[in-house]
Design a protein around this motif. Structure first.
Motif, mmCIF file in Angstrom:
data_model
loop_
_atom_site.group_PDB
_atom_site.id
_atom_site.type_symbol
_atom_site.label_atom_id
_atom_site.label_comp_id
_atom_site.label_asym_id
_atom_site.label_seq_id
_atom_site.Cartn_x
_atom_site.Cartn_y
_atom_site.Cartn_z
ATOM 1 N N THR A 277 0.847 -1.193 0.000
ATOM 2 C CA THR A 277 0.000 0.000 0.000
ATOM 3 C C THR A 277 0.879 1.238 0.000
ATOM 4 O O THR A 277 1.874 1.298 0.735
ATOM 5 C CB THR A 277 -0.881 0.042 1.266
ATOM 6 O OG1 THR A 277 -1.659 -1.144 1.323
ATOM 7 C CG2 THR A 277 -1.810 1.248 1.268
ATOM 8 N N LEU A 278 0.527 2.199 -0.819
ATOM 9 C CA LEU A 278 1.133 3.529 -0.717
ATOM 10 C C LEU A 278 0.316 4.279 0.331
ATOM 11 O O LEU A 278 -0.913 4.155 0.369
ATOM 12 C CB LEU A 278 1.102 4.260 -2.048
ATOM 13 C CG LEU A 278 1.800 3.560 -3.223
ATOM 14 C CD1 LEU A 278 1.715 4.419 -4.473
ATOM 15 C CD2 LEU A 278 3.239 3.240 -2.891
ATOM 16 N N PHE A 279 0.971 5.068 1.169
ATOM 17 C CA PHE A 279 0.248 5.740 2.245
ATOM 18 C C PHE A 279 1.024 6.948 2.736
ATOM 19 O O PHE A 279 2.206 7.109 2.448
ATOM 20 C CB PHE A 279 0.020 4.787 3.429
ATOM 21 C CG PHE A 279 1.299 4.448 4.143
ATOM 22 C CD1 PHE A 279 1.743 5.217 5.215
ATOM 23 C CD2 PHE A 279 2.077 3.379 3.742
ATOM 24 C CE1 PHE A 279 2.937 4.914 5.863
ATOM 25 C CE2 PHE A 279 3.265 3.067 4.388
ATOM 26 C CZ PHE A 279 3.696 3.836 5.448
ATOM 27 N N GLU A 280 0.322 7.765 3.506
ATOM 28 C CA GLU A 280 0.945 8.829 4.284
ATOM 29 C C GLU A 280 0.128 8.978 5.560
ATOM 30 O O GLU A 280 -1.099 8.845 5.538
ATOM 31 C CB GLU A 280 1.017 10.147 3.504
ATOM 32 C CG GLU A 280 -0.317 10.684 3.061
ATOM 33 C CD GLU A 280 -0.208 11.956 2.241
ATOM 34 O OE1 GLU A 280 0.881 12.278 1.739
ATOM 35 O OE2 GLU A 280 -1.242 12.636 2.111
ATOM 36 N N SER A 281 0.821 9.185 6.663
ATOM 37 C CA SER A 281 0.120 9.309 7.934
ATOM 38 C C SER A 281 0.877 10.260 8.854
ATOM 39 O O SER A 281 2.069 10.509 8.674
ATOM 40 C CB SER A 281 -0.035 7.945 8.607
ATOM 41 O OG SER A 281 1.230 7.392 8.909
ATOM 42 N N ALA A 282 0.152 10.755 9.830
ATOM 43 C CA ALA A 282 0.735 11.623 10.855
ATOM 44 C C ALA A 282 0.158 11.213 12.200
ATOM 45 O O ALA A 282 -1.028 10.874 12.297
ATOM 46 C CB ALA A 282 0.418 13.089 10.577
ATOM 47 N N VAL A 283 0.988 11.242 13.217
ATOM 48 C CA VAL A 283 0.554 10.908 14.568
ATOM 49 C C VAL A 283 0.893 12.087 15.484
ATOM 50 O O VAL A 283 2.034 12.559 15.508
ATOM 51 C CB VAL A 283 1.221 9.626 15.091
ATOM 52 C CG1 VAL A 283 0.831 9.361 16.538
ATOM 53 C CG2 VAL A 283 0.848 8.434 14.205
ATOM 54 N N VAL A 284 -0.114 12.545 16.202
ATOM 55 C CA VAL A 284 0.030 13.643 17.159
ATOM 56 C C VAL A 284 -0.073 13.055 18.557
ATOM 57 O O VAL A 284 -0.950 12.227 18.815
ATOM 58 C CB VAL A 284 -1.097 14.686 16.966
ATOM 59 C CG1 VAL A 284 -1.068 15.743 18.063
ATOM 60 C CG2 VAL A 284 -1.016 15.320 15.595
ATOM 61 N N THR A 285 0.783 13.469 19.446
ATOM 62 C CA THR A 285 0.603 13.188 20.865
ATOM 63 C C THR A 285 0.487 14.527 21.573
ATOM 64 O O THR A 285 1.052 15.532 21.130
ATOM 65 C CB THR A 285 1.762 12.369 21.468
ATOM 66 O OG1 THR A 285 2.974 13.098 21.300
ATOM 67 C CG2 THR A 285 1.890 11.015 20.803
ATOM 68 N N GLY B 82 5.441 11.946 11.176
ATOM 69 C CA GLY B 82 4.824 11.515 9.928
ATOM 70 C C GLY B 82 5.599 10.391 9.296
ATOM 71 O O GLY B 82 6.809 10.242 9.525
ATOM 72 N N LYS B 83 4.891 9.614 8.496
ATOM 73 C CA LYS B 83 5.494 8.472 7.817
ATOM 74 C C LYS B 83 4.790 8.315 6.486
ATOM 75 O O LYS B 83 3.588 8.559 6.380
ATOM 76 C CB LYS B 83 5.296 7.230 8.692
ATOM 77 C CG LYS B 83 5.926 5.972 8.186
ATOM 78 C CD LYS B 83 5.724 4.873 9.223
ATOM 79 C CE LYS B 83 6.263 3.562 8.725
ATOM 80 N NZ LYS B 83 6.072 2.482 9.717
ATOM 81 N N ALA B 84 5.534 7.884 5.451
ATOM 82 C CA ALA B 84 4.913 7.713 4.144
ATOM 83 C C ALA B 84 5.672 6.694 3.308
ATOM 84 O O ALA B 84 6.886 6.540 3.422
ATOM 85 C CB ALA B 84 4.869 9.041 3.395
ATOM 86 N N LYS B 85 4.908 6.039 2.488
ATOM 87 C CA LYS B 85 5.434 5.235 1.378
ATOM 88 C C LYS B 85 4.674 5.766 0.165
ATOM 89 O O LYS B 85 3.484 5.504 0.021
ATOM 90 C CB LYS B 85 5.170 3.756 1.574
ATOM 91 C CG LYS B 85 5.673 2.906 0.420
ATOM 92 C CD LYS B 85 5.407 1.429 0.661
ATOM 93 C CE LYS B 85 5.862 0.627 -0.528
ATOM 94 N NZ LYS B 85 5.506 -0.793 -0.366
ATOM 95 N N ARG B 86 5.367 6.527 -0.657
ATOM 96 C CA ARG B 86 4.674 7.267 -1.715
ATOM 97 C C ARG B 86 4.946 6.774 -3.122
ATOM 98 O O ARG B 86 4.293 7.219 -4.038
ATOM 99 C CB ARG B 86 5.019 8.741 -1.604
ATOM 100 C CG ARG B 86 4.448 9.365 -0.337
ATOM 101 C CD ARG B 86 4.690 10.837 -0.297
ATOM 102 N NE ARG B 86 3.938 11.450 0.774
ATOM 103 C CZ ARG B 86 4.367 12.473 1.487
ATOM 104 N NH1 ARG B 86 5.551 12.993 1.239
ATOM 105 N NH2 ARG B 86 3.613 12.983 2.438
ATOM 106 N N THR B 87 5.906 5.905 -3.311
ATOM 107 C CA THR B 87 6.160 5.380 -4.651
ATOM 108 C C THR B 87 6.227 3.862 -4.577
ATOM 109 O O THR B 87 6.669 3.293 -3.572
ATOM 110 C CB THR B 87 7.471 5.920 -5.233
ATOM 111 O OG1 THR B 87 8.550 5.559 -4.381
ATOM 112 C CG2 THR B 87 7.434 7.428 -5.405
#
Length: 155
Positions: free
Chosen positions: A85-93, A147-152
């Motif tokens: 899966t290609l994805f992007e995410s962000a986690v806030v604490t 943040g973390k992503a796999k974009r390609t």
């Protein structure tokens, strides 16, 4: 973060937070168990806000322990041929609290409505007058954003 090669700079993580349609808001229950619910966040003046009811388990949890986490998912694309899966995410604490000041609540609601209902802003004043008394606004004071992503494909 295990995959450091997928880590994003904070400004990109904040962009995902600003643009996401929904997020999972997680609190700590009385028994120490996590409790998570979907919310529609908005980033405003360095804090995250969302609207909610004025009662409920998440508010009970915040009153007891204000430590929270918010997980935002941005763009995704399934790659079934690659089992990936290609994805992007962000986690806030951060730490959550309820906004009590009426003027601040209206300001936050305006920002939420501009993000999620921009085409209906001509009805904003009427709707706020009708529902402000029963609308809660939760504020998350941000302690960290990652943040973390796999974009390609084939990363």
């Amino acid at each position: 973060m295990r995959r450091r090669d997928r880590a994003l700079p904070e400004d990109e993580a904040q962009k995902i937070l600003r643009e996401c349609e929904y997020a999972s808001f997680c609190t700590v229950g009385a028994d120490g168990a996590p409790y998570s619910v979907p919310v529609s966040p908005v980033l405003l003046q360095g804090a995250v806000y969302f609207h909610c009811a004025k009662q409920g388990q998440k508010l009970d949890n915040i009153a007891r322990d204000p430590r929270v986490s918010l997980c935002c998912v941005g763009k995704t694309r399934l790659l079934p041929e690659e089992f990936s899966t290609l994805f992007e995410s962000a986690v806030v604490t951060g730490r959550a609290s309820m906004v009590e000041d009426e003027a601040q609540k209206v300001e936050v609601l305006r920002a939420i409505c501009q993000k999620y209902a921009a085409s209906n802003m001509h009805n904003f004043e009427r709707e706020v007058a009708r529902s402000l008394h029963r609308t809660g606004i939760c504020k998350i004071e941000i302690e960290s954003v990652t943040g973390k992503a796999k974009r390609t494909p084939r990363e």
